[in-house]
Design an enzyme around this catalytic site. Structure first.
Site, mmCIF file in Angstrom:
data_model
loop_
_atom_site.group_PDB
_atom_site.id
_atom_site.type_symbol
_atom_site.label_atom_id
_atom_site.label_comp_id
_atom_site.label_asym_id
_atom_site.label_seq_id
_atom_site.Cartn_x
_atom_site.Cartn_y
_atom_site.Cartn_z
ATOM 1 C CD1 TRP A 130 56.574 5.680 5.956
ATOM 2 C CD2 TRP A 130 57.542 6.964 7.518
ATOM 3 N NE1 TRP A 130 57.728 6.187 5.420
ATOM 4 C CE2 TRP A 130 58.346 6.980 6.357
ATOM 5 C CE3 TRP A 130 57.950 7.713 8.619
ATOM 6 C CZ2 TRP A 130 59.525 7.698 6.276
ATOM 7 C CZ3 TRP A 130 59.124 8.427 8.545
ATOM 8 C CH2 TRP A 130 59.913 8.419 7.385
ATOM 9 C CG ASP A 209 55.184 12.069 10.607
ATOM 10 O OD1 ASP A 209 55.406 13.082 9.911
ATOM 11 O OD2 ASP A 209 55.651 10.946 10.335
ATOM 12 C CE LYS A 244 56.705 12.926 1.645
ATOM 13 N NZ LYS A 244 56.946 11.570 1.285
HETATM 14 C C1 LMR Z 1 56.686 7.147 1.901
HETATM 15 O O1 LMR Z 1 56.065 6.733 2.880
HETATM 16 O O2 LMR Z 1 56.722 6.571 0.818
HETATM 17 C C2 LMR Z 1 57.434 8.453 2.003
HETATM 18 O O3 LMR Z 1 57.246 9.017 3.257
HETATM 19 C C3 LMR Z 1 58.864 8.349 1.620
HETATM 20 C C4 LMR Z 1 59.692 7.592 2.612
HETATM 21 O O4 LMR Z 1 60.727 8.137 3.026
HETATM 22 O O5 LMR Z 1 59.342 6.466 2.978
#
Ligand code: LMR
Length: 396
Positions: A130, A209, A244
């Site tokens: 992420w 996470d 979520k």
């Molecule tokens: C995402 O990866 O789209 C979500 O976790 C929202 C975010 O805050 O990035």
């Protein structure tokens, strides 16, 4: 002060939402940010949440500050949700939980705590991960461990394990409990068992996470990794999110759980976590935590919520199948069946950044760079348009 300063780039995920909102094209489709949408493209307030809010409004008597670690009725049911009600670590009182502003808040508070106590540690992150992880842990040196293998459209588990076997004791390893973001590929239970054995042998610190509990196989199955790691008796951290699975995106509700080898150490850990929270935001906003606590404590609301989570999961799985079939029907070259083997909201589609840019520029379809899509942005109404557009993009 800002005269000679260059503007910062837009956030790679939330910046897409801004661009999508500004796009006036009626056919536009947002497959960017990880937000659940229903069949008509809305992000609904769950019914269980609405019911809990009615109870809360009727009973609320004060807007007084919460304690530093948040709503008192929140920690116990949330811990049970994360680790499983009968987990030995809970029985041994080795876990403490703070209610935080979202999952990002939990990760950030955890990072600050670790910076104080493991200032020399390196943070190991999956390749890819992420996008926000890198910024959240910016104060630490970072290294990547192999995860997604684009050549085989899956996880390169041997390479992942080999690297994690060399991580020095005291370093921090950031893991995704389920619904890996962005790839959508998760480890199998027996692979988690092997990884947990490596963590225990090498004594690195797992920081998990856990943002998508309930979106992979189900609320209970999805806790496999977290529960196994907590059995080892090692220190670990778990950042969980209720954006979520409770749909509480704008309430900013998450939790940071610290697992320690003993009750005494867990208590000491919480005392330091409180000092970290106090200087960052003092104490968390109440509403989201109260909603989660109310639903988890009420049998009827909890059953309703569990059904709603299952409904969101089912719709996403259905969209995975429709996308694969739609691409196949149109003769799009390549086998996209891997999309049905991924979990959660996301799929790494394998679409190149050139294709992603073309789809945005020409078709008003928004995806995250790297080819990540949010399956929940698909509906039975827009899926034909998306499949046609991908066919065109790949043919050109
Ligand atoms: C995402 O990866 O789209 C979500 O976790 C929202 C975010 O805050 O990035």
């Amino acid at each position: 002060m800002w005269h000679n300063v260059q503007a910062a780039p837009a956030d790679v995920i939330l910046g897409l939402t801004e661009a999508f909102r500004a796009d006036a094209n009626p056919h536009k489709v947002n497959l960017g940010v990880g937000v659940y949408k229903d069949e008509v493209g809305l992000t609904p307030i769950l019914q269980a949440v609405k019911e809990a809010e009615k109870i809360l409004v009727a009973a609320e008597v004060s807007k007084n500050y919460l304690p530093i670690p948040g709503e008192v009725s929140f920690a116990v049911p949330v811990r049970e949700l994360i680790f499983g009600a009968g987990h030995p670590a809970l029985h041994e009182k080795r876990v403490v939980t703070a209610h935080t502003p979202g999952g990002t808040g939990a990760l950030r508070v955890g990072a600050e705590l670790l910076r104080k106590f493991l200032p020399k540690a390196t943070v190991w992150i999956s390749n890819p991960t992420w996008s926000n992880h890198k910024g959240i842990f910016a104060a630490f040196p970072q290294k990547e461990y192999p995860y997604y293998d684009p050549a085989h459209m899956g996880i390169d588990f041997p390479a992942m394990l080999e690297t994690l076997n060399q991580v020095p004791a005291g370093d921090i390893v950031l893991l995704h409990a389920c619904c890996h973001n962005p790839s959508g590929f998760d480890l199998q239970p027996q692979q988690w068992d092997e990884l947990v054995a490596v963590a225990a042998a090498r004594k690195w610190l797992p920081f998990v996470d856990f943002a998508y509990q309930g979106f992979a196989q189900g609320l209970a199955d999805d806790r496999y990794a977290v529960a196994k790691l907590a059995e080892t008796g090692l220190d670990m951290l778990v950042a969980s999110s209720y954006s979520k699975n409770f749909g509480l995106y704008n309430e900013r509700c998450g939790a940071l759980s610290l697992v320690a080898p003993s009750e005494h150490e867990a208590t000491v850990a919480m005392s330091h976590l409180k000092t970290v929270i106090r200087v960052l935001y003092s104490n968390p906003p109440a509403h989201g935590g109260l909603i989660v606590a109310t639903i988890l404590a009420n049998q009827g609301l909890r059953a309703l919520w569990e059904e709603e989570v299952a409904g969101m999961r089912r719709r996403i799985v259905e969209m995975r199948h429709l996308l694969v079939e739609g691409l196949k029907e149109r003769g799009v070259s390549g086998d996209f069946s891997f999309i049905t083997r991924q979990n959660g909201m996301f799929s790494y589609t394998g679409l190149s950044d050139r294709v992603v840019d073309w789809l945005r520029g020409e078709k008003h379809i928004y995806m995250v760079a790297g080819g990540r899509i949010n399956l929940a942005g698909l509906t039975t109404k827009n899926i034909a348009y998306v499949c046609d557009s991908i066919r065109q993009a790949l043919a050109g």
